[in-house]
Design an enzyme around this catalytic site. Structure first.
Site, short mmCIF file in Angstrom:
data_model
loop_
_atom_site.label_atom_id
_atom_site.label_comp_id
_atom_site.label_asym_id
_atom_site.label_seq_id
_atom_site.Cartn_x
_atom_site.Cartn_y
_atom_site.Cartn_z
N HIS A 104 1.41 -5.34 0.92
CA HIS A 104 1.61 -5.57 2.34
C HIS A 104 0.47 -4.91 3.11
CE1 HIS A 104 3.67 -1.83 1.24
NE2 HIS A 104 3.44 -1.39 2.48
N ILE A 105 0.21 -5.42 4.30
CA ILE A 105 -0.89 -4.95 5.14
C ILE A 105 -0.33 -4.51 6.49
CG2 ILE A 105 -3.05 -5.60 6.29
CD1 ILE A 105 -3.40 -7.74 4.10
#
Length: 341
Positions: free
Chosen positions: A269-270
């Site tokens: 995830h970012i």
């Protein structure tokens, strides 16, 4: 002496202050600077929320008892988040109290695990260097064990459309073939973006969004390889475009994209945040790795398309209560055999 007598009492100046406009808001919205006037002369009033009183269990119970006007923002699996008021309304009417905006952002983890307790407890922090060998022999097996414990249920609930769908601000179903930001390639990987549970969803200075990829084979930045560079560039472009489209008061160069290592959970995830957001522990060196820097490192790393972040040493910090410290890095420091792996 008469001049000294004519000076207004210090506390009277606050009452006489007439706000004009907000100069600045920082510390995730907890400190503001206001420009105004007192008796026709300009002044600046800064206000910061006081620290929570924590000196005894009784004080903590009193704090909890004073929480009012709780509004649910959402829930997913064992995680819930709310807005509420701290009860500082003793000198106002009930009607006026109801008009006051919430001053608390509450997150509830229930039921929590021992790992949660360790994560949120105050602890000594250590810097460690994870070599490719340590990652392969000890950390990767640790990641696998954590994934098998079901800790990603809340992520899969979102990705599979069971929860928080009303919060999704960008959904990309993926692309197959065609010209992209770096030429012809396939995008088989969809993603979605939604507000991080720690953001109040209104203060642009503390904007914090989360992008979750649909693919399940990338657990952390360690799984990124040279062959993923076009995909990562595409992700970056789409996240920037989607954010400024949703929040037009922001521009692309006001946004920062990063990845955690070690992450809280092992599904890639970012994080997308306002660059003005004051960098706490989660954005500090040794925790946050800039997405652009990851892309650049992958582009310049030696080897074929399968070469990647698993082939380099990474330095980051760990709390002494974390399992990676107690089971891996602590024993290694003492010259002992790690317990994990």
């Amino acid at each position: 002496m008469a001049a000294e007598t004519d000076r207004p009492a210090p506390e009277a100046l606050i009452s006489a202050f007439e706000p004009d406009r907000l100069l600045k808001q920082d510390q995730s919205g907890r400190r503001i600077a206001i420009l105004g006037t007192i008796h026709g002369k300009q002044g600046i009033l800064t206000a910061e929320r006081a620290a929570f009183a924590t000196e005894s269990p009784e004080v903590l119970k009193a704090f909890h008892a004073a929480i009012t006007q709780v509004t649910n923002l959402g829930d997913n699996d064992i995680y819930r988040w709310y807005l509420a008021s701290s009860g500082g309304t003793n000198n106002v009417t009930a009607a006026a109290a109801a008009q006051q905006p919430p001053d608390l952002k509450l997150n509830l983890i229930w039921p929590c695990t021992e790992s949660h307790i360790k994560k949120y407890s105050e602890q000594v922090v250590r810097m460690v260097t994870e070599t490719p060998e340590i990652y392969h022999d000890h950390v990767r097996p640790y990641m696998s064990a954590k994934r098998e414990e079901g800790r990603l249920n809340w992520v899969f609930n979102i990705l599979e459309g069971r929860t928080e769908q009303e919060d999704v601000i960008l959904r990309d179903e993926g692309h197959r073939g065609g010209a992209g930001v770096a030429g012809e390639y396939h995008y088989d990987d969809a993603f979605l973006m939604l507000p991080d549970l720690n953001w109040d969803r209104k203060t642009m200075g503390s904007l914090h969004l989360l992008a979750l990829v649909q693919r399940r084979d990338i657990w952390s930045l360690r799984d990124l390889k040279k062959k993923h560079v076009p995909w990562l560039k595409y992700l970056r472009q789409r996240l920037l475009e989607g954010t400024v489209k949703m929040y037009p008061e922001l521009e692309k160069d006001q946004l920062k994209l990063y990845v955690h290592y070690q992450p809280t959970y092992y599904h890639f995830h970012i994080h997308v945040v306002n660059v003005m957001l004051e960098a706490g522990a989660t954005q500090a060196t040794g925790k946050a790795f800039g997405l652009e820097n990851i892309i650049s490192q992958l582009e310049t790393i030696s080897g074929d398309e399968e070469a990647g972040m698993a082939d380099v040493s990474l330095t980051y910090f760990l709390g002494e209560a974390s399992e990676l410290w107690t089971n891996v890095y602590g024993p290694l420091k003492r010259g002992e055999k790690p317990q994990a792996g």
